[in-house]
Design a protein around this motif. Structure first.
Motif, PDB file in Angstrom:
ATOM      1  N   ILE A 211      -9.030   2.159  -3.439  1.00 45.22           N
ATOM      2  CA  ILE A 211      -8.288   3.390  -3.714  1.00 45.22           C
ATOM      3  C   ILE A 211      -8.053   3.589  -5.212  1.00 45.22           C
ATOM      4  O   ILE A 211      -8.334   4.662  -5.748  1.00 45.22           O
TER       5      ILE A 211
ATOM      6  N   LEU B 210      -5.798   4.933   5.624  1.00 52.15           N
ATOM      7  CA  LEU B 210      -5.460   4.592   4.236  1.00 52.15           C
ATOM      8  C   LEU B 210      -4.727   3.257   4.160  1.00 52.15           C
ATOM      9  O   LEU B 210      -4.856   2.532   3.178  1.00 52.15           O
TER      10      LEU B 210
ATOM     11  N   THR C 267       0.831  -1.208   0.000  1.00 53.78           N
ATOM     12  CA  THR C 267       0.000   0.000   0.000  1.00 53.78           C
ATOM     13  C   THR C 267       0.862   1.253   0.000  1.00 53.78           C
ATOM     14  O   THR C 267       0.615   2.182  -0.775  1.00 53.78           O
TER      15      THR C 267
ATOM     16  N   LEU D 294       0.932   3.903  -3.068  1.00 49.73           N
ATOM     17  CA  LEU D 294       0.616   5.315  -2.848  1.00 49.73           C
ATOM     18  C   LEU D 294       1.764   6.214  -3.303  1.00 49.73           C
ATOM     19  O   LEU D 294       1.551   7.226  -3.977  1.00 49.73           O
TER      20      LEU D 294
ATOM     21  N   HIS E 252      -3.834  10.568   7.476  1.00 51.95           N
ATOM     22  CA  HIS E 252      -4.907   9.604   7.231  1.00 51.95           C
ATOM     23  C   HIS E 252      -4.410   8.165   7.403  1.00 51.95           C
ATOM     24  O   HIS E 252      -4.358   7.417   6.427  1.00 51.95           O
TER      25      HIS E 252
ATOM     26  N   VAL F   5       0.211   9.788   5.090  1.00 51.87           N
ATOM     27  CA  VAL F   5      -0.124   8.686   5.994  1.00 51.87           C
ATOM     28  C   VAL F   5      -0.367   9.190   7.417  1.00 51.87           C
ATOM     29  O   VAL F   5      -1.281   8.716   8.094  1.00 51.87           O
TER      30      VAL F   5
END
Length: 125
Positions: free
Chosen positions: A116, A107, A82, A86, A104, A101
């Motif tokens: 996403i 996420l 992830t 991102l 949030h 990060v």
């Protein structure tokens, strides 16, 4: 004697209290979200996240309180892919990724493929 799950939870609470300086309120919030797991699995995740995102103890503690499932997410199956996705997809440098990060943490618990990526693709059309 103390049962293994209770001892594991006590070990993880001690780890979170000492390493991340979590308050009792923060620990209660984390504990309400589910099992704390075992120190042997939680500690390497904390170390990995702290290194990968260049976090200090307070920043990591805030992330854990905001999103307790970090404690039992898989580094290889969840966190690493992830964060890599991102960073690549949003063309972020390390400080930008850290900022996203920290702002949030949940996420890291959302499926890239199922959630996403499709939303980002839709927003960009």
């Amino acid at each position: 004697g103390i049962s293994r799950p209770k001892q594991n939870a006590a070990d993880v609470r001690d780890l979170l209290r000492t390493r991340l300086s979590l308050t009792d309120a923060g620990l209660d919030r984390v504990k309400r979200r589910g099992s704390l797991g075992a120190r042997a699995t939680v500690e390497p995740k904390l170390t990995w996240l702290q290194t990968r995102l260049d976090l200090d103890a307070a920043q990591l503690g805030k992330m854990v309180v905001k999103f307790p499932p970090l404690l039992y997410a898989s580094v290889e199956d969840n966190l690493m892919p992830t964060l890599d996705w991102l960073q690549t997809r949003l063309d972020l440098d390390a400080p930008q990724l850290k900022k996203v990060v920290l702002g949030h943490p949940p996420l890291l618990g959302i499926s890239v493929e199922d959630n996403i990526a499709p939303k980002l693709d839709w927003l960009q059309t």
